[in-house]
Write an enzyme that holds these catalytic residues in place. Structure first.
Site, PDB file in Angstrom:
ATOM      1  N   CYS A  94      -2.459   2.447   5.178  1.00 30.09           N
ATOM      2  CA  CYS A  94      -1.319   1.564   4.926  1.00 30.09           C
ATOM      3  C   CYS A  94      -0.363   1.512   6.120  1.00 30.09           C
ATOM      4  CB  CYS A  94      -0.624   1.984   3.632  1.00 30.09           C
ATOM      5  SG  CYS A  94       0.289   0.646   2.827  1.00 30.09           S
ATOM      6  N   ARG A 129       3.115  -9.618  -3.579  1.00 29.88           N
ATOM      7  CA  ARG A 129       2.738  -8.315  -3.054  1.00 29.88           C
ATOM      8  C   ARG A 129       1.326  -7.961  -3.525  1.00 29.88           C
ATOM      9  NH1 ARG A 129       5.735  -4.377  -0.759  1.00 29.88           N
ATOM     10  NH2 ARG A 129       4.961  -2.232  -0.891  1.00 29.88           N
ATOM     11  N   HIS A 195      -4.864   3.540  -1.153  1.00 26.58           N
ATOM     12  CA  HIS A 195      -4.320   4.824  -1.602  1.00 26.58           C
ATOM     13  C   HIS A 195      -5.262   5.393  -2.665  1.00 26.58           C
ATOM     14  CE1 HIS A 195      -0.637   3.981   0.580  1.00 26.58           C
ATOM     15  NE2 HIS A 195      -0.564   2.794  -0.012  1.00 26.58           N
TER      16      HIS A 195
END
Length: 242
Positions: A94, A129, A195
């Protein structure tokens, strides 16, 4: 490696460990020790110099301001670039992924120079998002099973000609460019938005990092039942209708 000791470096846990990505360091360390390797793990805070003698370097995700601070300090330090020149392996997630590219947009809305270790450029996405479980097919040249992870980012990352997509998404947004790519890599540097921690959900990637660091084609088998149970659970969850 020297004297059969694997040198594992976790970069800036005080800035880039917002989303549990420090678990990646735990997974690599454990899987190395299960193969009988002596592991020297070093957690390097942002006020400390990065060692150049590491074998595997891990960088996690973080919020926008810590990301900018991390990029500034890594540029001043210069040692991670030197470590890669020495043959080190780098795995980033990320914010760390964006930092390894040529540039990204920081918390001030400005273009922030990255380290240039991956041929990617990251910008701020204008749409929704990217949040949710991801299922993707890893580049067949890496010989790994499908990627499972959880994405949570606004960034859009464009790959240049020398960066290969780490995976092609079946479910999820990945790099956010609309072309189905997720992450990027070259010979020794890897980046992903996943993640999870991603190496707990994809232990075969951790093993790939170990094989690259050891310069071997295979590792002794270990008990993967716990990891496989987690993988199967998250893959099934990703495939459930919304």
């Amino acid at each position: 490696m020297s004297d059969n000791q694997l040198r594992l470096v976790w970069i800036y846990p005080d800035l880039l460990s917002t989303y549990g990505d420090q678990g990646n360091a735990l997974v690599v360390e454990r899987r190395a020790r299960q193969r009988g390797l002596d592991v020297a793990r070093l957690d390097v805070r942002s006020d400390q110099p990065i060692p150049t003698s590491g074998d595997i370097y891990l960088i996690g995700g973080g919020e926008d301001r810590p990301q900018r601070l991390a990029a500034e300090r890594l540029r001043r330090d210069g040692h991670l670039y030197q470590a890669v020149q020495n043959g080190a392996i780098v795995f980033s997630v990320c914010a760390g992924y964006q930092i390894l590219g040529h540039e990204f947009v920081n918390d001030l809305g400005q273009r922030e120079p990255g380290l240039g270790l991956l041929d990617v450029v990251s910008v701020r996405g204008e749409g929704e998002r990217c949040v949710g479980d991801v299922l993707a097919d890893i580049d067949s040249r890496l010989g790994l099973p499908p990627l499972t992870g959880f994405e949570n980012h606004q960034g859009v990352t464009h790959l240049g000609p020398t960066a290969r997509p780490l995976a092609q998404v079946r479910i999820g947004k990945g790099n956010g460019t609309g072309d189905g790519t997720e992450g990027a890599y070259n010979d020794t540097v890897f980046g992903t938005y996943m993640h999870g921690p991603v190496l707990a959900r994809n232990p075969q990637i951790a093993d790939l990092l170990l094989k690259l660091a050891l310069d071997v084609n295979a590792l002794p088998p270990i008990d993967d039942r716990w990891y496989e149970a987690l993988r199967n659970e998250r893959i099934a969850a990703a495939q459930q209708p919304a």
